[in-house]
Enzyme design. Structure first.
Site, PDB file in Angstrom:
ATOM      1  N   LYS A   1      -1.188  10.856   1.378  1.00 55.79           N
ATOM      2  CA  LYS A   1      -0.192  10.298   0.453  1.00 55.79           C
ATOM      3  C   LYS A   1      -0.476  10.706  -0.986  1.00 55.79           C
ATOM      4  O   LYS A   1       0.410  11.181  -1.696  1.00 55.79           O
ATOM      5  CB  LYS A   1      -0.165   8.763   0.570  1.00 55.79           C
ATOM      6  CG  LYS A   1       0.221   8.250   1.948  1.00 55.79           C
ATOM      7  CD  LYS A   1       0.285   6.747   1.993  1.00 55.79           C
ATOM      8  CE  LYS A   1      -1.084   6.097   1.805  1.00 55.79           C
ATOM      9  NZ  LYS A   1      -2.020   6.390   2.916  1.00 55.79           N
TER      10      LYS A   1
ATOM     11  N   HIS B   1       0.851  -1.190   0.000  1.00 59.38           N
ATOM     12  CA  HIS B   1       0.000   0.000   0.000  1.00 59.38           C
ATOM     13  C   HIS B   1       0.887   1.241   0.000  1.00 59.38           C
ATOM     14  O   HIS B   1       1.819   1.348   0.784  1.00 59.38           O
ATOM     15  CB  HIS B   1      -0.908   0.003   1.226  1.00 59.38           C
ATOM     16  CG  HIS B   1      -1.889   1.129   1.244  1.00 59.38           C
ATOM     17  ND1 HIS B   1      -2.877   1.273   0.290  1.00 59.38           N
ATOM     18  CD2 HIS B   1      -2.028   2.186   2.084  1.00 59.38           C
ATOM     19  CE1 HIS B   1      -3.590   2.350   0.563  1.00 59.38           C
ATOM     20  NE2 HIS B   1      -3.086   2.931   1.640  1.00 59.38           N
TER      21      HIS B   1
ATOM     22  N   ARG C   1      16.322  14.566  14.544  1.00 62.47           N
ATOM     23  CA  ARG C   1      16.546  15.921  14.049  1.00 62.47           C
ATOM     24  C   ARG C   1      17.861  16.050  13.287  1.00 62.47           C
ATOM     25  O   ARG C   1      18.085  17.052  12.617  1.00 62.47           O
ATOM     26  CB  ARG C   1      16.521  16.911  15.217  1.00 62.47           C
ATOM     27  CG  ARG C   1      15.201  16.895  15.972  1.00 62.47           C
ATOM     28  CD  ARG C   1      15.144  17.947  17.047  1.00 62.47           C
ATOM     29  NE  ARG C   1      15.164  19.288  16.487  1.00 62.47           N
ATOM     30  CZ  ARG C   1      15.083  20.397  17.234  1.00 62.47           C
ATOM     31  NH1 ARG C   1      14.983  20.298  18.552  1.00 62.47           N
ATOM     32  NH2 ARG C   1      15.117  21.583  16.665  1.00 62.47           N
TER      33      ARG C   1
ATOM     34  N   ASP D   1      -1.981   4.113  -4.577  1.00 66.60           N
ATOM     35  CA  ASP D   1      -2.797   3.261  -3.718  1.00 66.60           C
ATOM     36  C   ASP D   1      -2.237   1.839  -3.597  1.00 66.60           C
ATOM     37  O   ASP D   1      -1.945   1.376  -2.507  1.00 66.60           O
ATOM     38  CB  ASP D   1      -4.247   3.225  -4.197  1.00 66.60           C
ATOM     39  CG  ASP D   1      -5.146   2.555  -3.166  1.00 66.60           C
ATOM     40  OD1 ASP D   1      -5.019   2.890  -1.976  1.00 66.60           O
ATOM     41  OD2 ASP D   1      -5.957   1.702  -3.549  1.00 66.60           O
TER      42      ASP D   1
END
Length: 311
Positions: free
Chosen positions: A161, A140, A245, A179
């Site tokens: 997405k 997916h 980070r 998809d």
């Protein structure tokens, strides 16, 4: 799921000449990507004959066959024709022995020819068949070509997405699949993704519906397949969660038995995810070329600490 390859598909995709082939023989199925060069078989040794493979004749095989007596040559060619032999292919545009064509006609086996060298033809055949016959699984997500890098965008349903992929397409990048992405292992280090035929060039945007990307943005906005080189996982921003980070976390995710680098991007209002993915793709490419901004920063920090401690 494994696809089926017919001889006529091989002819069309590799631009092969059909010397002999009727409708039935051109619809024969290729079941393996292995290619056989029947050198020993031409001498009469058939103990380990791989009759279910494509049979490739190069200059060595053809030259040896030409030195045989016609009756012996016909006998050997008939033995080469099995019920499940997909086809015979001759390279370099070489003249094909009449006995091979006769035996092929008797047994309904196609005879094909290519003008390119044997080694090059062998490579093209193997590459095409390995890709088509590889076992496919579905994942997916949305697969996009970003600066020539295959980026698979994944995340929870409704995270954005497809909307992010649409923004990337508007910025000049190309859609491979939305998809559902069908993936297969091309080799030990390479996994390739492609769209299911029914979803090719289509993208679904909530509130709008299904969009035909090629129709709206042109042929340059789509491509048929792409190596999956980077996975970007979108997740909802959590206030109390600690995020990487510095970019020092080298996470990997397994797709079709291949480990692919993965980065996780927290999504919240005000963050332009499409631009972040563009930068992530460029940064990933820079790393593969030997430049790592995180390591550079750490080296600078180490030098600064050493300089300050020496004062």
């Amino acid at each position: 799921m494994t696809e089926v390859v017919k001889i006529y598909q091989l002819v069309e995709n590799l631009s092969l000449e059909v010397v002999y082939g009727d409708e039935e023989s051109l619809n024969r199925t290729i079941k393996t990507g292995e290619i056989s060069r029947p050198g020993l078989e031409l001498t009469g040794y058939f103990n380990y004959y791989s009759h279910d493979r494509l049979q490739l004749f190069g200059s060595k095989e053809i030259t040896f066959a030409e030195r045989m007596m016609p009756e012996e040559r016909l006998l050997v060619m008939r033995r080469l024709c099995a019920k499940d032999t997909p086809a015979f292919i001759v390279s370099r545009g070489l003249e094909i022995p009449e006995e091979l064509i006769t035996a092929a006609k008797e047994n309904g086996v196609s005879v094909l020819r290519s003008p390119i060298s044997t080694s090059r033809l062998l490579g093209e055949l193997s590459s095409y068949l390995d890709g088509r016959l590889a076992v496919r699984t579905s994942v997916h997500g949305v697969l996009v070509d970003v600066y020539g890098l295959g980026v698979l965008i994944q995340g929870d349903s409704g995270i954005g997405k497809s909307e992010t992929a649409l923004e990337l397409i508007k910025r000049g990048h190309r859609l491979i699949a939305d998809d559902r992405v069908d993936v297969y292992q091309q080799d030990e280090l390479t996994v390739v993704g492609e769209p299911p035929k029914i979803l090719q060039h289509l993208i679904e945007i909530r509130g709008i519906g299904i969009i035909d990307v090629m129709n709206l943005f042109g042929a340059s906005a789509v491509r048929g397949f792409m190596q999956v080189q980077l996975v970007v996982y979108l997740e909802a921003w959590e206030k109390d969660k600690k995020y990487d980070r510095l970019g020092s976390d080298d996470a990997m995710v397994e797709i079709a038995n291949v480990d692919v680098p993965q980065i996780r991007i927290p999504v919240k209002t005000g963050r332009n995810v499409a631009i972040i993915i563009e930068v992530a793709a460029m940064n990933f490419r820079a790393k593969t070329m030997g430049y790592d901004a995180t390591k550079t920063f750490e080296e600078r920090l180490t030098r600064l600490i050493e300089e300050n401690s020496g004062e």
